[in-house]
Design a protein around this motif. Structure first.
Motif, PDB file in Angstrom:
ATOM      1  N   ALA A   1       8.391  -3.323 -32.304  1.00  0.00           N
ATOM      2  CA  ALA A   1       7.183  -2.951 -33.057  1.00  0.00           C
ATOM      3  C   ALA A   1       7.385  -1.624 -34.061  1.00  0.00           C
ATOM      4  N   ALA A   2       7.818  -0.509 -33.156  1.00  0.00           N
ATOM      5  CA  ALA A   2       8.052   0.657 -33.733  1.00  0.00           C
ATOM      6  C   ALA A   2       8.972   0.427 -35.034  1.00  0.00           C
ATOM      7  N   MET A   3       9.954  -0.151 -34.761  1.00  0.00           N
ATOM      8  CA  MET A   3      11.022  -0.487 -35.795  1.00  0.00           C
ATOM      9  C   MET A   3      10.433  -1.256 -36.893  1.00  0.00           C
ATOM     10  N   ALA A   4       9.731  -2.351 -36.796  1.00  0.00           N
ATOM     11  CA  ALA A   4       9.086  -2.942 -37.585  1.00  0.00           C
ATOM     12  C   ALA A   4       8.190  -2.244 -38.640  1.00  0.00           C
ATOM     13  N   VAL A   5       7.297  -1.385 -37.871  1.00  0.00           N
ATOM     14  CA  VAL A   5       6.270  -0.363 -38.670  1.00  0.00           C
ATOM     15  C   VAL A   5       7.346   0.610 -39.405  1.00  0.00           C
ATOM     16  N   ALA A   6       8.490   1.304 -38.961  1.00  0.00           N
ATOM     17  CA  ALA A   6       9.059   2.272 -39.773  1.00  0.00           C
ATOM     18  C   ALA A   6       9.649   1.625 -40.650  1.00  0.00           C
ATOM     19  N   LEU A   7      10.324   0.433 -40.752  1.00  0.00           N
ATOM     20  CA  LEU A   7      10.972  -0.144 -41.897  1.00  0.00           C
ATOM     21  C   LEU A   7       9.628  -0.757 -42.822  1.00  0.00           C
ATOM     22  N   GLY A   8       8.515  -1.096 -42.393  1.00  0.00           N
ATOM     23  CA  GLY A   8       7.588  -1.792 -43.431  1.00  0.00           C
ATOM     24  C   GLY A   8       7.100  -0.373 -44.037  1.00  0.00           C
ATOM     25  N   THR A   9       7.001   0.549 -43.551  1.00  0.00           N
ATOM     26  CA  THR A   9       6.351   1.989 -44.321  1.00  0.00           C
ATOM     27  C   THR A   9       7.512   2.671 -45.066  1.00  0.00           C
ATOM     28  N   GLY A  10       8.705   2.296 -44.741  1.00  0.00           N
ATOM     29  CA  GLY A  10       9.588   3.072 -45.255  1.00  0.00           C
ATOM     30  C   GLY A  10       9.910   4.646 -44.840  1.00  0.00           C
ATOM     31  N   GLU A  11       9.499   4.802 -43.550  1.00  0.00           N
ATOM     32  CA  GLU A  11       9.599   5.999 -42.809  1.00  0.00           C
ATOM     33  C   GLU A  11      10.829   6.119 -41.913  1.00  0.00           C
TER      34      GLU A  11
ATOM     35  N   PHE B   1       5.047  -7.895 -27.906  1.00  0.00           N
ATOM     36  CA  PHE B   1       5.210  -7.403 -29.365  1.00  0.00           C
ATOM     37  C   PHE B   1       4.000  -7.246 -30.065  1.00  0.00           C
ATOM     38  N   GLU B   2       3.154  -8.538 -29.721  1.00  0.00           N
ATOM     39  CA  GLU B   2       1.756  -8.395 -30.539  1.00  0.00           C
ATOM     40  C   GLU B   2       0.950  -7.244 -30.236  1.00  0.00           C
ATOM     41  N   GLU B   3       0.847  -7.063 -28.970  1.00  0.00           N
ATOM     42  CA  GLU B   3       0.280  -5.828 -28.454  1.00  0.00           C
ATOM     43  C   GLU B   3       0.720  -4.466 -29.146  1.00  0.00           C
ATOM     44  N   SER B   4       1.963  -4.440 -28.995  1.00  0.00           N
ATOM     45  CA  SER B   4       2.629  -3.057 -29.558  1.00  0.00           C
ATOM     46  C   SER B   4       2.217  -2.904 -30.989  1.00  0.00           C
ATOM     47  N   LEU B   5       2.375  -3.989 -31.700  1.00  0.00           N
ATOM     48  CA  LEU B   5       2.273  -4.030 -33.192  1.00  0.00           C
ATOM     49  C   LEU B   5       0.678  -3.724 -33.282  1.00  0.00           C
ATOM     50  N   ASN B   6      -0.049  -4.127 -32.928  1.00  0.00           N
ATOM     51  CA  ASN B   6      -1.491  -3.917 -32.859  1.00  0.00           C
ATOM     52  C   ASN B   6      -1.819  -2.491 -32.537  1.00  0.00           C
ATOM     53  N   GLU B   7      -1.125  -1.769 -31.899  1.00  0.00           N
ATOM     54  CA  GLU B   7      -1.340  -0.499 -31.425  1.00  0.00           C
ATOM     55  C   GLU B   7      -0.917   0.234 -32.543  1.00  0.00           C
ATOM     56  N   LEU B   8      -0.009   0.041 -32.949  1.00  0.00           N
ATOM     57  CA  LEU B   8       0.624   0.891 -34.145  1.00  0.00           C
ATOM     58  C   LEU B   8       0.292   0.755 -35.594  1.00  0.00           C
ATOM     59  N   CYS B   9      -0.201  -0.612 -35.850  1.00  0.00           N
ATOM     60  CA  CYS B   9      -0.630  -1.019 -36.978  1.00  0.00           C
ATOM     61  C   CYS B   9      -1.840  -2.027 -36.832  1.00  0.00           C
TER      62      CYS B   9
END
Length: 379
Positions: free
Chosen positions: A304-314, A72-80
């Protein structure tokens, strides 16, 4: 990206293979700067980064510290790359997880990724997050309280493939008319109920179930005691097979059978799940019939993709994964991704966990297993 192991906590505990297949498709992220009032989400930008909290449930199962958290940490770092990650593991303690979640919310996390110790008890945490405008991703287990997104595996199918594999082993052994023992997972884990339902779907009417247990906290020690009770009640020679919901409990079950005088060659087929290293080693040694391999990297990447989508509102858009909906305990639809599972036996260890670089042959073939056929052929 900075990472913190979030206090309080009682115990310390390869690149993105699917980056091309898993892409968060967002547009205009840099312009998302809406301000929310109480209970309203304030969206963030990938360029500036935001704060994500990851809460995992326990240390009994090796996967969480070894795979889920680092993937998860690696994926989040890749996306954000500018995102901050706070992390805590509750070590199977409901109150501890609630305390950890509250501390993260107080610290100002923007998105919470929650693998609940107890799905029902987690409703309070989810409600508190919602009241503060913090969206929640349910990870691996569908927490109650109205989560925003959910990623897991087809847990009913997990139980089905375990049951089907057990039936096939009984047929191969000529023991279709024998009786089995079912040792299910924790009654507080909603996934365990799905595994159990899927297993019954495969087994009911096809084999006699001599005894059945639910196992608090997925405890191998409890499973060992339950198996000892089944042996006393049924007789060790009358048990043709054992449904074990996961690898950890399979270890306790096999230990009970060995203590009852059953040799490795005469062990009845025992199922498992999670493809833990110890489980894979028992599979190649002929002690455990099978395990279920759930590819944790894709699960962590989707989370991680879900977290970024929710965090950005996209909107969440994923290449290579089907986005569906599941119904939560209140009958509400939740956006979800449910991943496939793979049965692992000695025949396909190389093609699954070794090929995917979860374990190397050397890691599997320690001194205790070096004389197995698998290790002699592949070392």
């Amino acid at each position: 990206m900075s990472t913190r192991r979030f206090a309080p906590q009682r115990k310390a505990a390869a690149g993105l293979a699917a980056t091309a297949a898993l892409a968060l498709l967002v547009s205009g992220c840099s312009g998302l700067t809406t301000s929310g009032g109480e209970g309203e989400q304030e969206t963030q930008s990938v360029e500036e980064g935001f704060h994500v909290g990851l809460l995992l449930p326990e240390l009994q199962t090796a996967r969480y510290e070894a795979f889920d958290k680092p993937y998860f940490e690696e994926s989040l770092n890749e996306l954000c790359p500018e995102c901050e990650l706070s992390y805590a593991n509750a070590d199977q303690d409901v109150d501890e997880q609630q305390t950890q979640a509250q501390a993260m919310l107080t610290d100002g996390v923007d998105v919470l990724v929650l693998d609940a110790v107890d799905s029902a008890a987690a409703a309070g945490t989810v409600n508190e997050a919602t009241s503060q405008g913090v969206p929640v991703v349910a990870y691996d287990r569908l927490a109650e309280g109205g989560v925003d997104m959910y990623v897991s595996f087809d847990n009913f199918r997990v139980g089905q493939v375990q049951g089907e594999a057990l039936l096939a082993a009984l047929e191969e052994d000529g023991n279709e008319d024998g009786q089995i023992v079912m040792i299910n997972g924790s009654p507080t884990d909603p996934n365990a109920a799905d595994f159990k339902a899927g297993a019954h779907d495969a087994l009911d009417g096809a084999v006699e179930i001599g005894q059945e247990f639910d196992t608090p906290d997925w405890s191998p020690d409890q499973a060992n005691s339950q198996m000892e009770g089944a042996i006393t009640s049924l007789g060790v020679d009358e048990i043709a097979g054992v449904y074990s919901a996961n690898d950890g409990m399979a270890s306790g079950i096999i230990s009970a059978l060995r203590s009852a005088g059953v040799s490795v060659e005469d062990l009845p087929p025992v199922t498992g799940q999670d493809a833990e290293l110890a489980g894979i080693q028992r599979v190649v040694a002929g002690e455990q019939h099978m395990t279920v391999y759930k590819e944790i990297r894709p699960e962590a990447e989707v989370a991680a993709a879900m977290a970024v989508a929710l965090g950005t509102g996209e909107d969440l858009q994923l290449d290579g994964y089907e986005i569906t909906e599941v119904e939560d305990a209140n009958g509400e639809a939740v956006t979800a991704v449910l991943l496939d599972v793979i049965v692992v036996t000695e025949d396909n260890v190389l093609d699954t966990v070794v090929e995917d670089e979860v374990y190397s042959v050397e890691e599997i073939c320690t001194d205790d297993y070096a004389d197995t056929d698998f290790c002699e052929e592949n070392l």
